[in-house]
Design a protein around this motif. Sequence first.
Motif, PDB file in Angstrom:
ATOM      1  N   ILE A 194       1.042  -1.187  -0.006  1.00  0.00           N
ATOM      2  CA  ILE A 194      -0.001  -0.085  -0.050  1.00  0.00           C
ATOM      3  C   ILE A 194       0.738   1.294  -0.139  1.00  0.00           C
ATOM      4  CG2 ILE A 194      -1.598   1.369   1.381  1.00  0.00           C
ATOM      5  CD1 ILE A 194      -2.998  -1.323   2.335  1.00  0.00           C
ATOM      6  N   GLY A 195       2.010   1.167   0.854  1.00  0.00           N
ATOM      7  CA  GLY A 195       2.886   2.391   0.701  1.00  0.00           C
ATOM      8  C   GLY A 195       3.493   2.715  -0.531  1.00  0.00           C
ATOM      9  N   ARG A 196       3.659   1.426  -1.256  1.00  0.00           N
ATOM     10  CA  ARG A 196       4.490   1.914  -2.305  1.00  0.00           C
ATOM     11  C   ARG A 196       3.209   2.120  -3.673  1.00  0.00           C
ATOM     12  NH1 ARG A 196       5.995  -3.730  -4.137  1.00  0.00           N
ATOM     13  NH2 ARG A 196       3.915  -3.852  -5.083  1.00  0.00           N
ATOM     14  N   ASP A 197       2.350   1.404  -3.606  1.00  0.00           N
ATOM     15  CA  ASP A 197       1.139   1.618  -4.816  1.00  0.00           C
ATOM     16  C   ASP A 197       0.089   2.671  -4.580  1.00  0.00           C
ATOM     17  OD1 ASP A 197       2.767  -0.181  -6.123  1.00  0.00           O
ATOM     18  OD2 ASP A 197       1.619  -2.048  -5.612  1.00  0.00           O
ATOM     19  N   GLN A 198      -0.091   2.626  -3.210  1.00  0.00           N
ATOM     20  CA  GLN A 198      -1.351   3.539  -2.640  1.00  0.00           C
ATOM     21  C   GLN A 198      -2.575   3.173  -3.168  1.00  0.00           C
ATOM     22  OE1 GLN A 198      -0.959   6.341  -0.362  1.00  0.00           O
ATOM     23  NE2 GLN A 198       0.828   5.400  -0.354  1.00  0.00           N
ATOM     24  N   ALA A 199      -2.767   1.858  -3.166  1.00  0.00           N
ATOM     25  CA  ALA A 199      -3.982   1.198  -3.737  1.00  0.00           C
ATOM     26  C   ALA A 199      -4.485   0.221  -2.618  1.00  0.00           C
ATOM     27  CB  ALA A 199      -3.808   0.281  -5.029  1.00  0.00           C
ATOM     28  N   PRO A 200      -6.081   0.205  -2.573  1.00  0.00           N
ATOM     29  CA  PRO A 200      -6.494  -0.356  -1.287  1.00  0.00           C
ATOM     30  C   PRO A 200      -6.371  -1.880  -1.490  1.00  0.00           C
ATOM     31  CG  PRO A 200      -8.162   0.326  -2.897  1.00  0.00           C
ATOM     32  CD  PRO A 200      -6.953   1.050  -3.418  1.00  0.00           C
ATOM     33  N   LEU A 201      -5.925  -2.728  -0.506  1.00  0.00           N
ATOM     34  CA  LEU A 201      -5.626  -4.136  -0.406  1.00  0.00           C
ATOM     35  C   LEU A 201      -6.595  -4.719   0.814  1.00  0.00           C
ATOM     36  CD1 LEU A 201      -1.689  -4.389  -0.750  1.00  0.00           C
ATOM     37  CD2 LEU A 201      -3.444  -4.326  -2.608  1.00  0.00           C
ATOM     38  N   GLY A 202      -7.033  -5.921   0.153  1.00  0.00           N
ATOM     39  CA  GLY A 202      -7.695  -6.910   1.297  1.00  0.00           C
ATOM     40  C   GLY A 202      -6.902  -8.211   1.608  1.00  0.00           C
ATOM     41  N   ILE A 203      -6.639  -8.585   2.876  1.00  0.00           N
ATOM     42  CA  ILE A 203      -6.129  -9.415   3.181  1.00  0.00           C
ATOM     43  C   ILE A 203      -7.026 -10.514   4.280  1.00  0.00           C
ATOM     44  CG2 ILE A 203      -3.740  -8.733   2.774  1.00  0.00           C
ATOM     45  CD1 ILE A 203      -3.554  -8.083   5.985  1.00  0.00           C
ATOM     46  N   ASN A 204      -6.878 -11.612   4.212  1.00  0.00           N
ATOM     47  CA  ASN A 204      -7.369 -12.689   5.132  1.00  0.00           C
ATOM     48  C   ASN A 204      -6.710 -12.757   6.352  1.00  0.00           C
ATOM     49  OD1 ASN A 204      -7.674 -13.667   2.241  1.00  0.00           O
ATOM     50  ND2 ASN A 204      -9.551 -14.035   2.945  1.00  0.00           N
ATOM     51  N   LEU A 205      -7.562 -12.935   7.665  1.00  0.00           N
ATOM     52  CA  LEU A 205      -6.948 -13.171   8.944  1.00  0.00           C
ATOM     53  C   LEU A 205      -7.357 -14.668   9.259  1.00  0.00           C
ATOM     54  CD1 LEU A 205      -7.533  -9.931  10.858  1.00  0.00           C
ATOM     55  CD2 LEU A 205      -5.461 -10.796   9.714  1.00  0.00           C
ATOM     56  N   SER A 206      -6.645 -15.465   9.792  1.00  0.00           N
ATOM     57  CA  SER A 206      -7.016 -16.840  10.007  1.00  0.00           C
ATOM     58  C   SER A 206      -7.701 -16.725  11.305  1.00  0.00           C
ATOM     59  CB  SER A 206      -5.695 -17.426  10.519  1.00  0.00           C
ATOM     60  OG  SER A 206      -4.741 -17.570   9.341  1.00  0.00           O
ATOM     61  N   PRO A 207      -8.690 -17.664  11.512  1.00  0.00           N
ATOM     62  CA  PRO A 207      -9.546 -17.881  12.622  1.00  0.00           C
ATOM     63  C   PRO A 207      -8.922 -17.951  14.115  1.00  0.00           C
ATOM     64  CG  PRO A 207     -10.402 -19.192  10.705  1.00  0.00           C
ATOM     65  CD  PRO A 207      -9.231 -18.592  10.466  1.00  0.00           C
TER      66      PRO A 207
END
Length: 635
Positions: free
Chosen positions: A478-491
């Motif tokens: 995000i710091g490099r591309d300034q684009a929104p990102l979605g990531i998964n968190l484990s249960p």
Amino acid sequence: MSLIKQLWITVLAILLLTLGGSLAVGLTALRGYTEQEIRVKNSDNVNALALSMSQLDKDPVIIELLMAAQFDTGHYQLIELHAPDGELIARREADGRIESVPGWFVDLVRFDVPPSQAVIQNGWQQYGTLTLQSHHSFAYHSLWRGAIRLVAWFGLAALVGLLLAGWIVRTIRGPLEAVIAQARDIGARRFTTSPEPRTRELRQVVQAMNRLSGSVGQMLHSESEKLDKLRRRLQQDEATGALGRDAFMTQLSTHLESDDERANGNLALVRLTQLTEVNQVLGRARTNELLRNLSLSLTKIAQAQGGGIVGRLNGGDFALLIPGGEDNDSLAKALSAELEALRLGEASVSLGLPSALCHYAPGDTLSTLMAGLDGALAAAETQGDLGQQWVETQRSDLLYTNHADWRRALERAIAQGPRLASFPVVDAAGDLLHHECPSRLHLEGEWRAAGTFMPWVSRLELSTPLDLAVAKAAIDVIGRDQAPLGINLSPASIRDAHFLTRLLGLLKAHPDQVRLLWLELPESAALRDLERFRLLCRELQPLGCRIGLEHVGSEFSRLGELQDSGLSYLKFDRSLVQSIEASAEQQTILRGMATLCHSLGILAIAEGVASDAEWQTVLDLGLDGVTGPGVRQPG
């Protein structure tokens, strides 16, 4: 100006007015009383002295000695004796300075007491006129001490009053802040409830707002129940409650095509042999009950294995899907035990319950898996009523053969850092909402998808370091591309208190990037650990990131339990989207789900969109975004 500041200003103004008024009234009364006492003293003393002089011989020396003696024994400012013609006979006068009392106080309360006079007789003739004036220093001292005591007592009373006022303000501030927070939540479409305060006016407001939240929660529960009932009628087998064949095959296809831990797991096939004969012996009602019990037994195994899916493929064939499962012995033993208990529970007929199991992995196809299971099930039938057979396949996904090798490889790959894949999630206008970024780890010379390593990550309890590494990688991108990102968190991570602390530290160190970060968990993980999920939302939302759920569908009826958590978005499962353009009932379900989401201010996103027809249909139904193999990158 805030209400609390106005209250404090009012309290202080009242205290100051009370102090000023009390001091003015007290000093005025004390000054008047003191002046009166001085007048009485002057009059009494001058008359007594004049009477004494009238009885004495009028020797000037004796007269002057008597005046001196009187002057030395009392507090006098002036004693003087004048002849009838006004000539001064004798005079005694003291220093007029007043010590130990501030000059401003003397000027403020200066006494206005004229000197007293008396006539001295010499027989029947007037000898002279005696004038006497007391010294006022003792009166000023007394008045000054009284003023100090008055201020001290008032200061003590004011301190107690301020403490009491502070306590009252705090008792008002707490409920008031709760009301403000609840109003903000309702404005943000999070219908929370608050405890009722003791203050009557605030209690009435809170009661009204709680009734509003309760009515909305009841409405959500009722509507979601209706939608879930329609979904069950569409997807589930009426007799057993398991998924129907089409719905189960859709789920299996979705798992095989997924890019996360669902792409790896175990699949089992169970058959109730000689169903026709069983039906003839037991009758239709008891046979249906037997089939329901078989479905419940498989569901029990699915829950014990960490979550799974049960489907009825045809009359007596049931399938069990366990995503992420790696403990083959545990699954086989649990399945054998449940089938044995079911067989023993029905003594009136001999039940044949053979089973076949296989492991599925990325790259497997639906037809290959089902063909292998059919062959293995046929072989199991030859082994007896409870025969069990594993499909013999070459595990192409098995990179390592033991736990130690897997741990070393995973720890090394996590330390090296994950790579993030990128799949677009776009809105109704075709603009980017965010990039969906599943993780990749470098294992055996290749970047492997999550389906290959996530079962082992969970089994070896490495979810927390992996999720932190993925979050760090997302922050960097995000710091490099300034684009929104979605990531998964484990249960497993949300159950780890140390993970939340370390994640908060990481995100707080990068406030600009956090506003472009989207975090999501599977629906089942959030609902299984509701309190920890709410804690995660409360801690992360003030930082500006968005939190959502993926694979939503099977437990949508419980959405009301999350309406106060502040979710930003929901991603609806592929099973609700597949071929939706041809199913009016699916469209009704998805439209209702989107409407409920919008009533709570939550974005509704469709997963697994594979064609333009599905894309256009879900957008026409009111969904806010889409993702899947048929979704193109904007631009």
